[in-house]
Design a protein around this motif. Structure first.
Motif, PDB file in Angstrom:
ATOM      1  N   ARG A   1       0.910  -1.241   0.137  1.00 45.67           N
ATOM      2  CA  ARG A   1      -0.016  -0.045  -0.069  1.00 45.67           C
ATOM      3  C   ARG A   1       0.931   1.418  -0.031  1.00 45.67           C
ATOM      4  O   ARG A   1       0.258   2.196  -0.335  1.00 45.67           O
ATOM      5  N   ARG A   2       2.171   0.901   0.280  1.00 53.02           N
ATOM      6  CA  ARG A   2       3.000   2.379   0.324  1.00 53.02           C
ATOM      7  C   ARG A   2       2.530   3.567   1.072  1.00 53.02           C
ATOM      8  O   ARG A   2       2.123   4.521   0.571  1.00 53.02           O
ATOM      9  N   LEU A   3       2.294   3.253   2.341  1.00 52.81           N
ATOM     10  CA  LEU A   3       1.859   4.217   3.572  1.00 52.81           C
ATOM     11  C   LEU A   3       2.362   5.614   3.198  1.00 52.81           C
ATOM     12  O   LEU A   3       1.530   6.611   2.816  1.00 52.81           O
TER      13      LEU A   3
ATOM     14  N   SER B   1      10.881  -0.870  -5.837  1.00 52.11           N
ATOM     15  CA  SER B   1      10.222  -2.155  -5.526  1.00 52.11           C
ATOM     16  C   SER B   1       9.641  -2.280  -4.169  1.00 52.11           C
ATOM     17  O   SER B   1      10.001  -1.167  -3.410  1.00 52.11           O
ATOM     18  N   GLN B   2       8.704  -3.303  -3.586  1.00 54.74           N
ATOM     19  CA  GLN B   2       8.085  -3.165  -2.504  1.00 54.74           C
ATOM     20  C   GLN B   2       9.258  -3.319  -1.415  1.00 54.74           C
ATOM     21  O   GLN B   2       9.018  -2.487  -0.275  1.00 54.74           O
ATOM     22  N   TRP B   3      10.422  -4.125  -1.350  1.00 59.02           N
ATOM     23  CA  TRP B   3      11.269  -4.104  -0.292  1.00 59.02           C
ATOM     24  C   TRP B   3      12.099  -2.765  -0.344  1.00 59.02           C
ATOM     25  O   TRP B   3      12.637  -2.420   0.855  1.00 59.02           O
ATOM     26  N   ARG B   4      12.530  -2.447  -1.435  1.00 59.94           N
ATOM     27  CA  ARG B   4      13.264  -1.106  -1.329  1.00 59.94           C
ATOM     28  C   ARG B   4      12.444  -0.232  -0.771  1.00 59.94           C
ATOM     29  O   ARG B   4      13.139   0.815   0.020  1.00 59.94           O
ATOM     30  N   TYR B   5      11.366  -0.040  -1.173  1.00 57.49           N
ATOM     31  CA  TYR B   5      10.368   1.056  -0.355  1.00 57.49           C
ATOM     32  C   TYR B   5      10.309   0.848   1.040  1.00 57.49           C
ATOM     33  O   TYR B   5      10.375   1.554   1.806  1.00 57.49           O
TER      34      TYR B   5
END
Length: 320
Positions: A92-94, A297-301
């Motif tokens: 969701r990238r809060l 990417s999700q994990w980089r975020y």
């Protein structure tokens, strides 16, 4: 046996605080009083009552380390909650879905408060007025100015109550929950004090991490509820606002501690907890201030939130 009493008290405090917040919300929605007034004072007080009760009990039993550790530790644990939720819901990238300008001031003020406490602990011979540390007057002054200057861009979230309680039920439920939190919050502090004596654990550690984690779990419920409503500004704001409010409760604790400034009566390990809070807050400010991007990417975020989590557990282990 002490561990069992501590654990049971923690569970009761968390459950009661959740109901306290729920009934406070009912009162704010169904009373004829101003929703802003009731919500600001009643619900804010409800979510912070566990911290206040445990710290005041710690003052009563003359254990300032637990009193101060609970407040500073709760702020640190609140930031851990935010980071953990951000990692879990990384898709969701809060921090890319919020109004950055509205949340940065709260984070910066929280950073200032922690810095003031660190300076007060590092300077020998803390100055006081009426047996209250001068740093407490400074914290209150900054808080008052900040509240007046902050933009009032409040979002009214249409939260659906799980049950349609009446106003009378809300008031009765709130009072009962408040009494339960008061009683078991006191048990939490007293058992924590006895636990520190029996096991040889430092009272600073017990207050900063064990008790602080217990009293901060209602904030986790609030954040998850905000996520359920996709109200990400509420999720961030509830944590940062709670941290600012906790510092005002620390002022109340100092006022009621009559042996002198409470910051002059505590162990040095609180400095490390406060420094941990500063480091975690700096990462939060970075996340709030950086421009939005959706290409990573999700994990980089999630790396900044992973750093916050890593810092928390490393410093906790080091202090223990």
């Amino acid at each position: 046996m002490l561990f069992l009493i501590f654990f049971i008290a923690a569970i009761v405090v968390v459950i009661s605080a959740i109901y306290l917040n729920r009934f406070g919300d009912v009162i704010s929605k169904k009373s004829s009083l101003s929703g802003a007034v009731v919500g600001t004072f009643l619900i804010a007080g409800a979510t912070s009552l566990p911290e206040l009760t445990t710290s005041l009990t710690a003052v009563f039993i003359d254990n300032p380390d637990i009193a101060v550790g609970n407040m500073i530790g709760s702020n640190v644990f609140n930031l851990l909650i935010l980071a953990t939720v951000d990692i879990f819901y990384r898709k969701r990238r809060l921090f890319q879905r919020i109004n950055h300008k509205e949340n940065v001031p709260s984070a910066v003020i929280g950073l200032v408060f922690l810095t003031i406490l660190i300076v007060s602990m590092l300077i020998p011979g803390t100055r006081s007025l009426f047996n209250i540390g001068l740093e407490m007057f400074l914290i209150v002054a900054i808080y008052i100015v900040a509240v007046k200057m902050m933009p009032s861009g409040e979002e009214e979230a249409e939260e659906v109550l799980e049950k349609d309680y009446s106003l009378r039920t809300g008031v009765i439920g709130f009072i009962i929950a408040a009494v339960i939190v008061f009683v078991f919050g006191s048990v939490l502090s007293i058992s924590g004090d006895r636990l520190a004596q029996a096991t040889g654990m430092d009272s600073s550690f017990v207050g900063s991490f064990l008790i602080a984690a217990s009293t901060s779990l209602p904030e986790l419920v609030a954040v998850l509820a905000a996520f359920r409503l996709a109200n990400y500004n509420m999720a961030i704001g509830s944590i940062l606002g709670s941290n600012l409010f906790n510092m005002q409760l620390l002022v109340v604790t100092d006022v009621l501690y009559r042996k002198g400034p409470i910051m002059a009566s505590i162990g040095t390990s609180h400095i490390f907890t406060a420094i941990l809070g500063v480091l975690m807050t700096l990462v939060i400010i970075y996340l709030l201030a950086k421009p939005r991007t959706s290409v990573q990417s999700q994990w980089r975020y999630a790396v900044p939130s992973l750093i916050i989590t890593f810092l928390y557990f490393i410093i906790t282990i080091a202090i223990y």
